[in-house]
Write a protein that holds these residues in place. Structure first.
Motif, mmCIF file in Angstrom:
data_model
loop_
_atom_site.group_PDB
_atom_site.id
_atom_site.type_symbol
_atom_site.label_atom_id
_atom_site.label_comp_id
_atom_site.label_asym_id
_atom_site.label_seq_id
_atom_site.Cartn_x
_atom_site.Cartn_y
_atom_site.Cartn_z
ATOM 1 N N GLU A 191 42.757 11.127 30.304
ATOM 2 C CA GLU A 191 43.044 11.999 29.159
ATOM 3 C C GLU A 191 42.682 11.263 27.873
ATOM 4 O O GLU A 191 43.326 10.305 27.498
ATOM 5 C CB GLU A 191 44.530 12.395 29.156
ATOM 6 N N ARG A 192 41.614 11.729 27.212
ATOM 7 C CA ARG A 192 41.112 11.030 26.037
ATOM 8 C C ARG A 192 41.976 11.246 24.799
ATOM 9 O O ARG A 192 42.013 10.416 23.907
ATOM 10 C CB ARG A 192 39.677 11.492 25.731
ATOM 11 N N ASN A 193 42.667 12.379 24.736
ATOM 12 C CA ASN A 193 43.461 12.711 23.549
ATOM 13 C C ASN A 193 44.752 11.882 23.532
ATOM 14 O O ASN A 193 45.590 12.008 24.428
ATOM 15 C CB ASN A 193 43.799 14.206 23.552
ATOM 16 N N ARG A 194 44.917 11.067 22.514
ATOM 17 C CA ARG A 194 46.083 10.178 22.457
ATOM 18 C C ARG A 194 47.379 10.937 22.205
ATOM 19 O O ARG A 194 48.459 10.377 22.411
ATOM 20 C CB ARG A 194 45.882 9.125 21.360
ATOM 21 N N ASP A 195 47.307 12.182 21.744
ATOM 22 C CA ASP A 195 48.518 12.966 21.566
ATOM 23 C C ASP A 195 48.874 13.745 22.818
ATOM 24 O O ASP A 195 50.026 14.132 23.007
ATOM 25 C CB ASP A 195 48.359 13.938 20.387
ATOM 26 N N ALA A 216 45.980 2.419 24.394
ATOM 27 C CA ALA A 216 47.436 2.583 24.364
ATOM 28 C C ALA A 216 47.880 3.088 23.003
ATOM 29 O O ALA A 216 47.286 2.755 21.974
ATOM 30 C CB ALA A 216 48.123 1.254 24.678
ATOM 31 N N ASN A 217 48.944 3.892 22.992
ATOM 32 C CA ASN A 217 49.557 4.339 21.734
ATOM 33 C C ASN A 217 50.543 3.300 21.221
ATOM 34 O O ASN A 217 50.636 3.071 20.011
ATOM 35 C CB ASN A 217 50.302 5.655 21.948
ATOM 36 N N PHE A 218 51.289 2.703 22.149
ATOM 37 C CA PHE A 218 52.251 1.651 21.825
ATOM 38 C C PHE A 218 52.039 0.504 22.805
ATOM 39 O O PHE A 218 51.716 0.729 23.978
ATOM 40 C CB PHE A 218 53.692 2.160 21.939
ATOM 41 N N ALA A 219 52.220 -0.729 22.309
ATOM 42 C CA ALA A 219 51.963 -1.882 23.168
ATOM 43 C C ALA A 219 52.768 -3.084 22.693
ATOM 44 O O ALA A 219 53.291 -3.121 21.576
ATOM 45 C CB ALA A 219 50.469 -2.219 23.179
ATOM 46 N N ASP A 246 55.776 17.062 15.509
ATOM 47 C CA ASP A 246 56.166 15.948 14.639
ATOM 48 C C ASP A 246 55.533 14.641 15.109
ATOM 49 O O ASP A 246 55.319 14.430 16.307
ATOM 50 C CB ASP A 246 57.686 15.763 14.628
ATOM 51 N N THR A 247 55.260 13.774 14.157
ATOM 52 C CA THR A 247 54.782 12.430 14.486
ATOM 53 C C THR A 247 55.964 11.542 14.835
ATOM 54 O O THR A 247 56.990 11.574 14.153
ATOM 55 C CB THR A 247 54.021 11.823 13.295
ATOM 56 N N ILE A 248 55.830 10.779 15.909
ATOM 57 C CA ILE A 248 56.871 9.812 16.255
ATOM 58 C C ILE A 248 56.998 8.824 15.093
ATOM 59 O O ILE A 248 56.002 8.266 14.622
ATOM 60 C CB ILE A 248 56.502 9.063 17.545
ATOM 61 N N ASN A 249 58.216 8.635 14.630
ATOM 62 C CA ASN A 249 58.450 7.728 13.510
ATOM 63 C C ASN A 249 58.275 6.288 13.987
ATOM 64 O O ASN A 249 59.188 5.691 14.563
ATOM 65 C CB ASN A 249 59.857 7.943 12.947
ATOM 66 N N ILE A 250 57.077 5.735 13.750
ATOM 67 C CA ILE A 250 56.755 4.411 14.293
ATOM 68 C C ILE A 250 57.719 3.347 13.794
ATOM 69 O O ILE A 250 58.253 2.560 14.572
ATOM 70 C CB ILE A 250 55.313 4.004 13.926
ATOM 71 N N THR A 251 57.944 3.337 12.489
ATOM 72 C CA THR A 251 58.803 2.302 11.909
ATOM 73 C C THR A 251 60.204 2.368 12.494
ATOM 74 O O THR A 251 60.795 1.344 12.867
ATOM 75 C CB THR A 251 58.872 2.456 10.382
ATOM 76 N N ASP A 252 60.720 3.578 12.637
ATOM 77 C CA ASP A 252 62.084 3.740 13.145
ATOM 78 C C ASP A 252 62.176 3.378 14.613
ATOM 79 O O ASP A 252 63.092 2.664 15.035
ATOM 80 C CB ASP A 252 62.545 5.181 12.925
ATOM 81 N N VAL A 253 61.235 3.871 15.426
ATOM 82 C CA VAL A 253 61.332 3.620 16.860
ATOM 83 C C VAL A 253 61.184 2.133 17.165
ATOM 84 O O VAL A 253 61.891 1.587 18.021
ATOM 85 C CB VAL A 253 60.289 4.449 17.643
ATOM 86 N N ILE A 254 60.306 1.455 16.453
ATOM 87 C CA ILE A 254 60.112 0.024 16.705
ATOM 88 C C ILE A 254 61.296 -0.786 16.190
ATOM 89 O O ILE A 254 61.739 -1.749 16.830
ATOM 90 C CB ILE A 254 58.789 -0.452 16.077
ATOM 91 N N THR A 269 51.437 8.921 16.465
ATOM 92 C CA THR A 269 51.356 9.713 17.697
ATOM 93 C C THR A 269 52.294 10.907 17.594
ATOM 94 O O THR A 269 53.429 10.766 17.121
ATOM 95 C CB THR A 269 51.761 8.859 18.922
ATOM 96 N N MET A 270 51.854 12.060 18.070
ATOM 97 C CA MET A 270 52.697 13.241 18.089
ATOM 98 C C MET A 270 53.647 13.174 19.286
ATOM 99 O O MET A 270 53.331 12.607 20.328
ATOM 100 C CB MET A 270 51.854 14.515 18.185
ATOM 101 N N GLY A 271 54.845 13.769 19.130
ATOM 102 C CA GLY A 271 55.818 13.800 20.204
ATOM 103 C C GLY A 271 55.432 14.784 21.297
ATOM 104 O O GLY A 271 54.457 15.531 21.181
ATOM 105 N N ARG A 272 56.224 14.811 22.371
ATOM 106 C CA ARG A 272 55.889 15.633 23.535
ATOM 107 C C ARG A 272 57.006 16.606 23.921
ATOM 108 O O ARG A 272 56.991 17.177 25.014
ATOM 109 C CB ARG A 272 55.579 14.722 24.737
ATOM 110 N N TYR A 273 57.965 16.824 23.005
ATOM 111 C CA TYR A 273 59.134 17.648 23.315
ATOM 112 C C TYR A 273 58.932 19.087 22.844
ATOM 113 O O TYR A 273 58.427 19.335 21.757
ATOM 114 C CB TYR A 273 60.351 17.044 22.614
ATOM 115 N N ARG A 274 59.355 20.035 23.690
ATOM 116 C CA ARG A 274 59.298 21.460 23.344
ATOM 117 C C ARG A 274 60.592 22.137 23.794
ATOM 118 O O ARG A 274 61.277 21.658 24.705
ATOM 119 C CB ARG A 274 58.108 22.149 24.034
ATOM 120 N N VAL A 275 60.891 23.241 23.137
ATOM 121 C CA VAL A 275 61.993 24.092 23.590
ATOM 122 C C VAL A 275 61.441 25.480 23.860
ATOM 123 O O VAL A 275 60.366 25.856 23.360
ATOM 124 C CB VAL A 275 63.145 24.168 22.563
#
Length: 292
Positions: A191-195, A216-219, A246-254, A269-275
């Motif tokens: 899958e080439r799309n990083r999102d 990788a998106n995160f490493a 939404d974009t994953i908050n890089i600063t916060d998650v790290i 990176t965009m998130g992967r959650y849906r309702v």
């Protein structure tokens, strides 16, 4: 000493708790119990540990892991409140249903995999876990990616900088970074799309730049430091529960990983959650069935 014993290295001041994984001549191959570090040491430098709770560093690592899990639970509650949801815990009361990002987790350590799957389960993240040696991960992904169709792939295990290797830009200076890079290449070719496919890769002291370049998106690890066993899991869970728009908050998650920004880095990176609606569990409970 025998395989499976818990030990520390005297020359390092007992800074990390290890389990003896194997023997090679007069050297013992060691796998970190709290950190994803692969190391070796001569027998005479090892000291057996009978009660890990007596080690301050081990207690501290577990305390950090507990704190990380508490933060993840709090983030889930805040997410529910921001969305105006009734409860993120009792899905029988929610008018919607959740579709968190699905995780495929490859781990070179069976004990870490077990711990990781427990955390995914506690936070209700759909996840498949596979234990395999780091050198086999690329081949395992070739088979499993089309089978599981994950939203998030975690590629982790043990790593470390080889002794007397000064060039940290060379993959040959690392114990497993090349294996991780090859696995990332397979996943990114799929899958080439990083999102569309979020890849989290690496372990202690891994070649951060090479992993990102591979796709990788995160490493780990920008600072070539040790990372906690649950750091990749924490990032995966945040990706799983960040809304797809939404974009994953890089600063916060790290900042909320146990190792911090010297241990983990990444790109936008965009998130992967849906309702979705309706929640059929609620709809069925609200129905009045009249039998004639």
């Amino acid at each position: 000493m025998k395989q499976g014993d818990l030990v520390v290295r005297k020359s390092y001041g007992g800074d990390v708790l290890f389990r003896i994984a194997a023997f090679a001549g007069r050297q013992a191959v060691l796998r970190g119990m709290d950190y994803r570090l692969l190391a070796d040491s001569p027998y005479e430098d090892l000291q057996t540990v009978r009660n890990p709770d007596e080690l301050g560093v081990s207690r501290q690592a577990r305390d950090h892991a507990d704190e990380s899990l508490r933060r993840m639970n709090e983030e889930r509650k805040r997410q529910a409140e921001r969305g105006g949801f009734i409860s993120a815990i009792d899905d029988r009361r929610q008018p919607f249903f959740e579709l968190p990002g699905k995780v495929l987790h490859l781990d070179g350590d069976a004990n870490y995999l077990k711990k990781s799957m427990q955390v995914y389960g506690q936070l209700r993240v759909p996840a498949e876990g596979i234990h395999c040696h780091e050198s086999q991960m690329s081949q395992v992904l070739l088979r499993m990616l089309p089978q599981f169709h994950p939203d998030i792939v975690v590629i982790t295990g043990h790593d470390g900088v080889l002794k007397q290797r000064e060039d940290l830009q060379q993959l040959s200076s690392y114990k497993n970074s090349l294996n991780f890079v090859q696995a990332v290449n397979i996943a990114r070719d799929y899958e080439r799309n990083r999102d569309s496919l979020v890849i989290i890769a690496g372990a202690c002291q891994s070649h951060f730049e090479a992993l990102l370049q591979a796709g990788a998106n995160f490493a780990s690890s920008p600072g070539r430091i040790m990372i906690h066993a649950l750091d990749p899991v924490y990032v995966a869970i945040r990706a799983s529960f960040t809304p797809f728009r939404d974009t994953i908050n890089i600063t916060d998650v790290i900042a909320h990983t146990i190792s911090g920004r010297q241990g983990v880095g990444g790109i936008e990176t965009m998130g992967r959650y849906r309702v979705g609606v309706p929640n059929m569990k609620v709809a069925k409970s609200d129905q009045n069935v009249n039998v004639v």
